[in-house]
Design a protein around this motif. Sequence first.
Motif, PDB file in Angstrom:
ATOM      1  N   TYR A 135      16.775 -24.113 -35.947  1.00  0.00           N
ATOM      2  CA  TYR A 135      15.712 -24.182 -34.983  1.00  0.00           C
ATOM      3  C   TYR A 135      15.954 -23.353 -33.762  1.00  0.00           C
ATOM      4  CZ  TYR A 135      14.600 -28.459 -37.414  1.00  0.00           C
ATOM      5  OH  TYR A 135      14.372 -29.381 -38.286  1.00  0.00           O
ATOM      6  N   LEU A 136      17.117 -23.246 -33.357  1.00  0.00           N
ATOM      7  CA  LEU A 136      17.348 -22.465 -32.206  1.00  0.00           C
ATOM      8  C   LEU A 136      17.327 -20.923 -32.277  1.00  0.00           C
ATOM      9  CD1 LEU A 136      20.090 -24.507 -30.457  1.00  0.00           C
ATOM     10  CD2 LEU A 136      17.818 -24.494 -29.687  1.00  0.00           C
ATOM     11  N   ILE A 137      17.681 -20.450 -33.831  1.00  0.00           N
ATOM     12  CA  ILE A 137      17.639 -18.984 -34.056  1.00  0.00           C
ATOM     13  C   ILE A 137      16.477 -18.676 -34.041  1.00  0.00           C
ATOM     14  CG2 ILE A 137      17.871 -17.634 -35.950  1.00  0.00           C
ATOM     15  CD1 ILE A 137      20.512 -18.796 -36.801  1.00  0.00           C
ATOM     16  N   LEU A 138      15.166 -19.314 -34.651  1.00  0.00           N
ATOM     17  CA  LEU A 138      13.907 -19.328 -34.841  1.00  0.00           C
ATOM     18  C   LEU A 138      13.293 -19.144 -33.444  1.00  0.00           C
ATOM     19  CD1 LEU A 138      11.284 -18.855 -36.250  1.00  0.00           C
ATOM     20  CD2 LEU A 138      11.070 -21.342 -36.235  1.00  0.00           C
ATOM     21  N   VAL A 139      13.644 -20.179 -32.551  1.00  0.00           N
ATOM     22  CA  VAL A 139      13.056 -20.263 -31.295  1.00  0.00           C
ATOM     23  C   VAL A 139      13.689 -19.142 -30.261  1.00  0.00           C
ATOM     24  CG1 VAL A 139      13.039 -21.532 -29.177  1.00  0.00           C
ATOM     25  CG2 VAL A 139      12.419 -22.587 -31.208  1.00  0.00           C
ATOM     26  N   GLY A 140      14.862 -18.674 -30.386  1.00  0.00           N
ATOM     27  CA  GLY A 140      15.425 -17.755 -29.513  1.00  0.00           C
ATOM     28  C   GLY A 140      14.868 -16.386 -30.195  1.00  0.00           C
ATOM     29  N   THR A 141      14.633 -16.143 -31.263  1.00  0.00           N
ATOM     30  CA  THR A 141      14.022 -14.768 -31.822  1.00  0.00           C
ATOM     31  C   THR A 141      12.481 -14.703 -31.426  1.00  0.00           C
ATOM     32  OG1 THR A 141      15.296 -14.904 -33.750  1.00  0.00           O
ATOM     33  CG2 THR A 141      13.607 -13.868 -33.798  1.00  0.00           C
ATOM     34  N   VAL A 142      11.912 -15.976 -31.360  1.00  0.00           N
ATOM     35  CA  VAL A 142      10.519 -15.712 -30.838  1.00  0.00           C
ATOM     36  C   VAL A 142      10.183 -15.527 -29.186  1.00  0.00           C
ATOM     37  CG1 VAL A 142       8.448 -17.096 -30.647  1.00  0.00           C
ATOM     38  CG2 VAL A 142       9.647 -17.059 -32.833  1.00  0.00           C
ATOM     39  N   THR A 143      10.983 -16.366 -28.407  1.00  0.00           N
ATOM     40  CA  THR A 143      11.039 -16.289 -27.125  1.00  0.00           C
ATOM     41  C   THR A 143      11.802 -14.841 -26.580  1.00  0.00           C
ATOM     42  OG1 THR A 143      13.029 -17.452 -26.828  1.00  0.00           O
ATOM     43  CG2 THR A 143      11.002 -18.685 -26.586  1.00  0.00           C
ATOM     44  N   GLY A 144      12.800 -14.524 -27.356  1.00  0.00           N
ATOM     45  CA  GLY A 144      13.273 -12.960 -26.981  1.00  0.00           C
ATOM     46  C   GLY A 144      12.295 -12.041 -27.437  1.00  0.00           C
ATOM     47  N   ALA A 145      11.676 -11.975 -28.312  1.00  0.00           N
ATOM     48  CA  ALA A 145      10.669 -11.193 -28.805  1.00  0.00           C
ATOM     49  C   ALA A 145       9.435 -11.008 -27.404  1.00  0.00           C
ATOM     50  CB  ALA A 145       9.972 -11.153 -30.047  1.00  0.00           C
ATOM     51  N   LEU A 146       9.187 -12.284 -27.133  1.00  0.00           N
ATOM     52  CA  LEU A 146       8.059 -12.053 -26.004  1.00  0.00           C
ATOM     53  C   LEU A 146       8.592 -11.644 -24.792  1.00  0.00           C
ATOM     54  CD1 LEU A 146       6.400 -15.573 -26.754  1.00  0.00           C
ATOM     55  CD2 LEU A 146       5.567 -13.444 -27.166  1.00  0.00           C
ATOM     56  N   ILE A 147       9.825 -11.920 -24.588  1.00  0.00           N
ATOM     57  CA  ILE A 147      10.567 -11.520 -23.236  1.00  0.00           C
ATOM     58  C   ILE A 147      10.735  -9.834 -23.109  1.00  0.00           C
ATOM     59  CG2 ILE A 147      12.545 -11.703 -21.584  1.00  0.00           C
ATOM     60  CD1 ILE A 147      10.777 -14.332 -21.732  1.00  0.00           C
ATOM     61  N   GLY A 148      10.944  -9.668 -24.347  1.00  0.00           N
ATOM     62  CA  GLY A 148      11.266  -7.998 -24.510  1.00  0.00           C
ATOM     63  C   GLY A 148       9.832  -7.387 -24.559  1.00  0.00           C
ATOM     64  N   ILE A 149       8.720  -7.998 -24.991  1.00  0.00           N
ATOM     65  CA  ILE A 149       7.436  -7.118 -24.809  1.00  0.00           C
ATOM     66  C   ILE A 149       7.476  -7.155 -23.463  1.00  0.00           C
ATOM     67  CG2 ILE A 149       5.067  -7.704 -25.313  1.00  0.00           C
ATOM     68  CD1 ILE A 149       5.920  -8.627 -28.145  1.00  0.00           C
ATOM     69  N   ILE A 150       7.461  -8.465 -22.607  1.00  0.00           N
ATOM     70  CA  ILE A 150       7.021  -8.424 -21.331  1.00  0.00           C
ATOM     71  C   ILE A 150       7.811  -7.502 -20.434  1.00  0.00           C
ATOM     72  CG2 ILE A 150       7.240  -9.799 -19.310  1.00  0.00           C
ATOM     73  CD1 ILE A 150       6.368 -12.320 -20.990  1.00  0.00           C
ATOM     74  N   ASP A 151       8.998  -7.229 -20.937  1.00  0.00           N
ATOM     75  CA  ASP A 151       9.951  -6.278 -20.005  1.00  0.00           C
ATOM     76  C   ASP A 151       9.550  -4.818 -20.350  1.00  0.00           C
ATOM     77  OD1 ASP A 151      12.026  -7.232 -18.200  1.00  0.00           O
ATOM     78  OD2 ASP A 151      12.659  -8.365 -19.663  1.00  0.00           O
ATOM     79  N   GLU A 152       9.198  -4.542 -21.711  1.00  0.00           N
ATOM     80  CA  GLU A 152       8.902  -3.150 -21.847  1.00  0.00           C
ATOM     81  C   GLU A 152       7.464  -2.857 -21.065  1.00  0.00           C
ATOM     82  OE1 GLU A 152       8.294  -3.141 -26.098  1.00  0.00           O
ATOM     83  OE2 GLU A 152      10.329  -2.689 -26.640  1.00  0.00           O
ATOM     84  N   GLU A 153       6.614  -3.858 -20.959  1.00  0.00           N
ATOM     85  CA  GLU A 153       5.433  -3.460 -20.183  1.00  0.00           C
ATOM     86  C   GLU A 153       5.725  -3.299 -18.680  1.00  0.00           C
ATOM     87  OE1 GLU A 153       2.154  -2.900 -20.663  1.00  0.00           O
ATOM     88  OE2 GLU A 153       2.958  -2.475 -22.573  1.00  0.00           O
ATOM     89  N   VAL A 154       6.743  -4.270 -17.951  1.00  0.00           N
ATOM     90  CA  VAL A 154       7.003  -4.396 -16.799  1.00  0.00           C
ATOM     91  C   VAL A 154       7.609  -3.030 -16.240  1.00  0.00           C
ATOM     92  CG1 VAL A 154       8.594  -5.157 -15.022  1.00  0.00           C
ATOM     93  CG2 VAL A 154       7.300  -6.862 -16.498  1.00  0.00           C
ATOM     94  N   LEU A 155       8.432  -2.430 -16.981  1.00  0.00           N
ATOM     95  CA  LEU A 155       9.226  -1.342 -16.746  1.00  0.00           C
ATOM     96  C   LEU A 155       8.368   0.079 -17.109  1.00  0.00           C
ATOM     97  CD1 LEU A 155      12.698  -1.867 -18.394  1.00  0.00           C
ATOM     98  CD2 LEU A 155      12.027  -1.770 -16.063  1.00  0.00           C
ATOM     99  N   LYS A 156       7.416   0.038 -18.159  1.00  0.00           N
ATOM    100  CA  LYS A 156       6.515   1.042 -18.254  1.00  0.00           C
ATOM    101  C   LYS A 156       5.464   1.018 -16.978  1.00  0.00           C
ATOM    102  CE  LYS A 156       4.440   0.586 -22.146  1.00  0.00           C
ATOM    103  NZ  LYS A 156       3.538   0.438 -23.212  1.00  0.00           N
ATOM    104  N   ARG A 157       4.943  -0.011 -16.472  1.00  0.00           N
ATOM    105  CA  ARG A 157       3.941   0.070 -15.417  1.00  0.00           C
ATOM    106  C   ARG A 157       4.758   0.275 -14.083  1.00  0.00           C
ATOM    107  NH1 ARG A 157      -0.886  -2.712 -16.845  1.00  0.00           N
ATOM    108  NH2 ARG A 157      -0.820  -3.443 -18.984  1.00  0.00           N
ATOM    109  N   LEU A 158       6.009  -0.279 -13.801  1.00  0.00           N
ATOM    110  CA  LEU A 158       6.588   0.070 -12.608  1.00  0.00           C
ATOM    111  C   LEU A 158       7.246   1.291 -12.588  1.00  0.00           C
ATOM    112  CD1 LEU A 158       8.314  -3.259 -11.767  1.00  0.00           C
ATOM    113  CD2 LEU A 158       6.335  -2.507 -10.904  1.00  0.00           C
ATOM    114  N   LYS A 159       7.370   2.065 -13.883  1.00  0.00           N
ATOM    115  CA  LYS A 159       8.216   3.377 -13.981  1.00  0.00           C
ATOM    116  C   LYS A 159       9.296   3.289 -13.159  1.00  0.00           C
ATOM    117  CE  LYS A 159       3.728   5.780 -14.565  1.00  0.00           C
ATOM    118  NZ  LYS A 159       3.069   5.140 -15.617  1.00  0.00           N
ATOM    119  N   ILE A 160       9.941   2.425 -13.528  1.00  0.00           N
ATOM    120  CA  ILE A 160      11.252   2.070 -12.567  1.00  0.00           C
ATOM    121  C   ILE A 160      12.424   3.235 -13.212  1.00  0.00           C
ATOM    122  CG2 ILE A 160      13.469   0.736 -12.088  1.00  0.00           C
ATOM    123  CD1 ILE A 160      11.571  -1.705 -12.210  1.00  0.00           C
ATOM    124  N   ARG A 161      13.000   4.143 -12.301  1.00  0.00           N
ATOM    125  CA  ARG A 161      14.172   5.013 -12.624  1.00  0.00           C
ATOM    126  C   ARG A 161      15.021   4.879 -11.681  1.00  0.00           C
ATOM    127  NH1 ARG A 161      11.640   5.045 -17.322  1.00  0.00           N
ATOM    128  NH2 ARG A 161      10.349   6.554 -17.849  1.00  0.00           N
TER     129      ARG A 161
END
Length: 164
Positions: A135-161
């Motif tokens: 269960y934890l592998i499944l949940v960790g994968t799904v929540t990790g994917a969501l967090i990764g997608i959010i982070d990609e958007e955050v960094l893209k929008r903030l253009k942090i360098r």
Amino acid sequence: MAKKVSLYGILVSLAFIASYIEVLIPFNFHIPGMKLGLANIAVLVALYTGGAQAGLTVSIIRIILVGLTFGNPYSAIYGLSGGVLSLAVMILLKRTDFFGMMGVSMAGGVAHNIGQLLCAMILLKLPAVFTYLSYLILVGTVTGALIGIIDEEVLKRLKIRLIM
């Protein structure tokens, strides 16, 4: 140096607030201690903008503060065990340049859960806690994917360098 300390403070604050929001959300995975991992948004931003030291600093400070504020010593120990293993895995995978941010985040989510299960097994002397692993592998994968997608958007929008 002041810029680095300021950014660490902002990211720790954001991670702390995200942890507080998780406490307020009546989200139940039917697995003790299971959370969405919203604070990892700030940890990943730290890792991708400031490197391993920034990620480790933000993660450790956030886990200790959250443990002291919303939990107990055991929750801090579980959080540290999962957080350290998760961050180690994310640092290694990020260095390979083979995985994108979402893949790194997914692996970090799964590693966090495994770290907490290992801690529970040691503290409780109960190997049966690993019955939760699938269960934890499944949940960790799904929540990790969501967090990764959010982070990609955050960094893209903030253009942090930032270089720390």
